[in-house]
Design a protein around this motif. Structure first.
Motif, PDB file in Angstrom:
ATOM      1  N   VAL A  94       0.839  -1.200   0.000  1.00 40.20           N
ATOM      2  CA  VAL A  94       0.000   0.000   0.000  1.00 40.20           C
ATOM      3  C   VAL A  94       0.881   1.258   0.000  1.00 40.20           C
ATOM      4  O   VAL A  94       0.630   2.209  -0.730  1.00 40.20           O
ATOM      5  N   HIS A  95       1.966   1.240   0.790  1.00 42.56           N
ATOM      6  CA  HIS A  95       2.903   2.378   0.762  1.00 42.56           C
ATOM      7  C   HIS A  95       3.504   2.535  -0.642  1.00 42.56           C
ATOM      8  O   HIS A  95       3.621   3.641  -1.153  1.00 42.56           O
ATOM      9  N   THR A  96       3.901   1.418  -1.214  1.00 36.50           N
ATOM     10  CA  THR A  96       4.527   1.467  -2.539  1.00 36.50           C
ATOM     11  C   THR A  96       3.552   2.056  -3.555  1.00 36.50           C
ATOM     12  O   THR A  96       3.902   2.971  -4.304  1.00 36.50           O
ATOM     13  N   ASP A  97       2.321   1.565  -3.560  1.00 33.77           N
ATOM     14  CA  ASP A  97       1.337   2.057  -4.534  1.00 33.77           C
ATOM     15  C   ASP A  97       0.992   3.523  -4.274  1.00 33.77           C
ATOM     16  O   ASP A  97       1.022   4.343  -5.184  1.00 33.77           O
ATOM     17  N   GLU A  98       0.667   3.840  -3.035  1.00 30.84           N
ATOM     18  CA  GLU A  98       0.223   5.212  -2.759  1.00 30.84           C
ATOM     19  C   GLU A  98       1.325   6.218  -3.055  1.00 30.84           C
ATOM     20  O   GLU A  98       1.060   7.299  -3.564  1.00 30.84           O
ATOM     21  N   THR A  99       2.568   5.860  -2.726  1.00 26.52           N
ATOM     22  CA  THR A  99       3.669   6.790  -3.003  1.00 26.52           C
ATOM     23  C   THR A  99       3.829   7.009  -4.501  1.00 26.52           C
ATOM     24  O   THR A  99       4.031   8.130  -4.961  1.00 26.52           O
ATOM     25  N   HIS A 100       3.713   5.933  -5.265  1.00 30.91           N
ATOM     26  CA  HIS A 100       3.955   6.082  -6.703  1.00 30.91           C
ATOM     27  C   HIS A 100       2.761   6.658  -7.451  1.00 30.91           C
ATOM     28  O   HIS A 100       2.899   7.133  -8.578  1.00 30.91           O
ATOM     29  N   LEU A 101       1.596   6.647  -6.805  1.00 29.50           N
ATOM     30  CA  LEU A 101       0.432   7.291  -7.425  1.00 29.50           C
ATOM     31  C   LEU A 101       0.444   8.798  -7.160  1.00 29.50           C
ATOM     32  O   LEU A 101      -0.297   9.558  -7.767  1.00 29.50           O
ATOM     33  N   TRP A 102       1.291   9.202  -6.237  1.00 31.22           N
ATOM     34  CA  TRP A 102       1.389  10.605  -5.851  1.00 31.22           C
ATOM     35  C   TRP A 102       2.216  11.330  -6.900  1.00 31.22           C
ATOM     36  O   TRP A 102       3.405  11.040  -7.058  1.00 31.22           O
ATOM     37  N   ARG A 103       1.586  12.254  -7.620  1.00 30.01           N
ATOM     38  CA  ARG A 103       2.330  12.967  -8.663  1.00 30.01           C
ATOM     39  C   ARG A 103       3.058  14.134  -8.013  1.00 30.01           C
ATOM     40  O   ARG A 103       2.487  15.183  -7.797  1.00 30.01           O
ATOM     41  N   HIS A 104       4.322  13.921  -7.685  1.00 28.20           N
ATOM     42  CA  HIS A 104       5.054  14.969  -6.993  1.00 28.20           C
ATOM     43  C   HIS A 104       6.549  14.760  -7.191  1.00 28.20           C
ATOM     44  O   HIS A 104       7.015  13.625  -7.247  1.00 28.20           O
ATOM     45  N   GLU A 105       7.283  15.843  -7.269  1.00 26.43           N
ATOM     46  CA  GLU A 105       8.734  15.727  -7.482  1.00 26.43           C
ATOM     47  C   GLU A 105       9.438  15.041  -6.309  1.00 26.43           C
ATOM     48  O   GLU A 105      10.520  14.511  -6.454  1.00 26.43           O
ATOM     49  N   GLN A 106       8.802  15.071  -5.122  1.00 30.58           N
ATOM     50  CA  GLN A 106       9.407  14.462  -3.936  1.00 30.58           C
ATOM     51  C   GLN A 106       9.078  12.964  -3.808  1.00 30.58           C
ATOM     52  O   GLN A 106       9.401  12.339  -2.809  1.00 30.58           O
ATOM     53  N   GLN A 107       8.403  12.438  -4.826  1.00 30.51           N
ATOM     54  CA  GLN A 107       7.922  11.057  -4.744  1.00 30.51           C
ATOM     55  C   GLN A 107       9.010  10.049  -4.353  1.00 30.51           C
ATOM     56  O   GLN A 107       8.844   9.283  -3.401  1.00 30.51           O
ATOM     57  N   GLU A 108      10.133  10.079  -5.058  1.00 25.11           N
ATOM     58  CA  GLU A 108      11.181   9.085  -4.770  1.00 25.11           C
ATOM     59  C   GLU A 108      11.808   9.309  -3.390  1.00 25.11           C
ATOM     60  O   GLU A 108      12.193   8.370  -2.714  1.00 25.11           O
ATOM     61  N   ASN A 109      11.918  10.597  -2.990  1.00 22.54           N
ATOM     62  CA  ASN A 109      12.479  10.880  -1.664  1.00 22.54           C
ATOM     63  C   ASN A 109      11.557  10.394  -0.556  1.00 22.54           C
ATOM     64  O   ASN A 109      12.014   9.902   0.471  1.00 22.54           O
ATOM     65  N   LEU A 110      10.252  10.525  -0.779  1.00 20.87           N
ATOM     66  CA  LEU A 110       9.294  10.006   0.205  1.00 20.87           C
ATOM     67  C   LEU A 110       9.432   8.487   0.306  1.00 20.87           C
ATOM     68  O   LEU A 110       9.453   7.920   1.399  1.00 20.87           O
ATOM     69  N   TYR A 111       9.545   7.841  -0.843  1.00 23.64           N
ATOM     70  CA  TYR A 111       9.644   6.376  -0.840  1.00 23.64           C
ATOM     71  C   TYR A 111      10.917   5.921  -0.105  1.00 23.64           C
ATOM     72  O   TYR A 111      10.901   4.968   0.675  1.00 23.64           O
ATOM     73  N   LYS A 112      11.988   6.672  -0.331  1.00 19.90           N
ATOM     74  CA  LYS A 112      13.259   6.368   0.350  1.00 19.90           C
ATOM     75  C   LYS A 112      13.086   6.526   1.865  1.00 19.90           C
ATOM     76  O   LYS A 112      13.539   5.692   2.653  1.00 19.90           O
ATOM     77  N   PHE A 113      12.409   7.595   2.256  1.00 23.95           N
ATOM     78  CA  PHE A 113      12.159   7.855   3.679  1.00 23.95           C
ATOM     79  C   PHE A 113      11.344   6.707   4.300  1.00 23.95           C
ATOM     80  O   PHE A 113      11.632   6.248   5.404  1.00 23.95           O
ATOM     81  N   ILE A 114      10.334   6.252   3.569  1.00 26.06           N
ATOM     82  CA  ILE A 114       9.485   5.158   4.070  1.00 26.06           C
ATOM     83  C   ILE A 114      10.322   3.895   4.277  1.00 26.06           C
ATOM     84  O   ILE A 114      10.219   3.219   5.303  1.00 26.06           O
ATOM     85  N   LYS A 115      11.191   3.580   3.307  1.00 26.20           N
ATOM     86  CA  LYS A 115      12.002   2.365   3.420  1.00 26.20           C
ATOM     87  C   LYS A 115      13.036   2.497   4.536  1.00 26.20           C
ATOM     88  O   LYS A 115      13.351   1.526   5.218  1.00 26.20           O
ATOM     89  N   GLN A 116      13.543   3.727   4.715  1.00 28.37           N
ATOM     90  CA  GLN A 116      14.504   3.948   5.811  1.00 28.37           C
ATOM     91  C   GLN A 116      13.833   3.794   7.167  1.00 28.37           C
ATOM     92  O   GLN A 116      14.394   3.218   8.088  1.00 28.37           O
ATOM     93  N   THR A 117      12.625   4.346   7.296  1.00 32.66           N
ATOM     94  CA  THR A 117      11.888   4.205   8.552  1.00 32.66           C
ATOM     95  C   THR A 117      11.644   2.730   8.848  1.00 32.66           C
ATOM     96  O   THR A 117      11.677   2.298   9.997  1.00 32.66           O
ATOM     97  N   ALA A 118      11.411   1.962   7.791  1.00 31.55           N
ATOM     98  CA  ALA A 118      11.155   0.522   7.946  1.00 31.55           C
ATOM     99  C   ALA A 118      12.458  -0.254   8.127  1.00 31.55           C
ATOM    100  O   ALA A 118      12.409  -1.457   8.388  1.00 31.55           O
ATOM    101  N   ARG A 119      13.581   0.406   7.974  1.00 34.79           N
ATOM    102  CA  ARG A 119      14.901  -0.244   7.995  1.00 34.79           C
ATOM    103  C   ARG A 119      14.938  -1.441   7.045  1.00 34.79           C
ATOM    104  O   ARG A 119      15.569  -2.459   7.313  1.00 34.79           O
ATOM    105  N   GLY A 120      14.228  -1.278   5.927  1.00 37.84           N
ATOM    106  CA  GLY A 120      14.247  -2.311   4.886  1.00 37.84           C
ATOM    107  C   GLY A 120      13.265  -3.445   5.111  1.00 37.84           C
ATOM    108  O   GLY A 120      13.075  -4.272   4.228  1.00 37.84           O
ATOM    109  N   TYR A 121      12.625  -3.504   6.272  1.00 34.27           N
ATOM    110  CA  TYR A 121      11.663  -4.597   6.522  1.00 34.27           C
ATOM    111  C   TYR A 121      10.373  -4.339   5.744  1.00 34.27           C
ATOM    112  O   TYR A 121       9.902  -3.201   5.668  1.00 34.27           O
TER     113      TYR A 121
END
Ligand SMILES: [Zn+2]
Length: 397
Positions: A94-121
């Protein structure tokens, strides 16, 4: 060898300083090594049991924006507790889909932040979890055994989430469908839903009846979608097979059962009977999502969402929220979710459907959320503190 964390003490074998330190953490073993003499030492780390906290997209995007203090404080606290191995906040499809459906220049940075918060889990994909649950229910249906389903942590995670984190995690490339089709599908689904409201307003059904109607409707749509795909494929439109909604896979995989001993028509009939049986309604994700939609029916019957345009806007995120709650929440110790969805889940009738013990929080309960984290802090025992100092020398005095 690559020393990831140098430590102050000299190597216990050659007594040389500066070339000895931590290499990696694998399966609750801290490996230390020396680049002078080649000595290699293994330190067993204590067993840990992390609390799984699901942070929804709303929480993570606010934390990422770094503007509202309540989100910043909570995110920093969670980050610290995750690095001390007390909590883990896996990300989901759901995070992956919602982030990539978000049309925004910060999209990839948000996704990186989400994965970092998850520590890759990462949770397994939603469809994988649903597939395991539907097969377990189908097996019970075929053998006429116990209807109640258990939840197994291994259904939700490919790896052991209760292990000590290594210094590095592997970044998995996301599986992304056709984003434009997903956007359109999401909008169309909400439109179809809101179009049903006038009809719902006249219903005199009970909550329980609504849950069952939702489940029957879902089962029927799975079969219809599958049959439509079969028609498209047989008329030579292979592309339609590729574009078939992922849900049709459930029917496809159930059809494989007993394929050598039963005719296809009988197998299809049996799946139809399963979809309209209590075995299907009792599948955890089906029961919970149908419960949420029954809450929505109740609100509509009671006069909510009379303006279709407002309804579409307010309910825009509903299908993702419902997926978080019905698929991922049961495998989590706590979830932080949208305030409105939290209220839906608090509905006394919906609560009866969901006997799991997941703690629920939203922006309406910051204090309770911090109180919960205070309780989790009690798991920070002396042996974990000590081991943490071996793994991250000097960071957690
Ligand atoms: Zn040495």
């Amino acid at each position: 060898m690559l020393i990831t964390r140098h430590i102050e003490e000299p190597c216990p074998k050659c007594r040389v300083s500066g070339k000895y330190g931590n290499v990696n953490v694998v399966s609750n073993i801290l490996n230390r090594g020396c680049n002078n003499c080649g000595e290699w030492m293994r330190y067993p780390l204590p067993d840990i049991r992390k609390k799984v906290i699901y942070l929804d997209q709303f929480f993570l995007s606010h934390a990422f924006r770094d503007q509202e203090q309540a989100f910043i404080d909570a995110a920093n606290r969670i980050k610290d507790m995750a690095s001390r191995q007390l909590v883990v906040c896996p990300y989901s499809s759901v995070h992956t889909d919602e982030t990539h459906l978000w049309r925004h220049e910060q999209q990839e940075n948000l996704y990186k932040f989400i994965k970092q918060t998850a520590r890759g889990y990462k949770f397994n994909e939603a469809y994988e979890i649903k597939q395991v649950q539907v097969h377990r229910a189908f097996d019970a249906f075929r053998s006429e055994s116990d209807i109640v389903q258990t939840l197994e942590e291994r259904d939700a995670f490919r790896e052991d989430i209760h292990r000590w984190d290594d210094y590095f995690w592997i970044d998995i490339r996301p599986f992304l469908g056709d984003l434009e089709a997903m956007r359109q599908g999401k909008t169309a689904a909400i439109e179809r839903l809101v179009d049903l409201f006038p009809e719902w307003r006249n219903l005199t059904t009970t909550f329980e009846e609504d849950v069952n109607m939702e489940a029957r409707g879902y089962g029927k749509s799975l079969l219809d979608q599958y049959l439509q795909t079969v028609v498209n494929v047989s008329t030579g439109s292979l592309i339609s097979y590729l574009e078939a909604p992922i849900d049709t896979m459930y029917v496809e995989s159930l059809l494989h059962c007993d394929s050598s001993t039963m005719e296809i028509d009988d197998r299809l009939k049996r799946i139809g009977a399963f979809f309209s049986s209590p075995y299907f309604t009792s599948i955890p994700n089906v029961r919970i999502s149908c419960g949420l939609f029954a809450v929505l029916r109740k609100m509509v019957k009671n006069g909510a969402y009379t303006n279709p345009a407002n309804a579409r806007r307010k309910l825009a995120g509903l299908f993702y929220d419902s997926e978080c709650i019905s698929v991922f929440r049961p495998y989590s110790d706590a979830i932080f979710i949208d305030r409105a969805m939290n209220q839906w889940c608090e509905d006394p009738e919906a609560k009866l459907l969901e006997p799991h013990e997941t703690k629920m929080f939203s922006v309406a309960s910051w204090d309770e959320f911090h109180n919960y984290l205070d309780l989790v802090e009690e798991n920070y025992t002396d042996d974990i503190r000590e081991a943490l100092n071996w793994v991250y020398p000097g960071v957690y005095p």
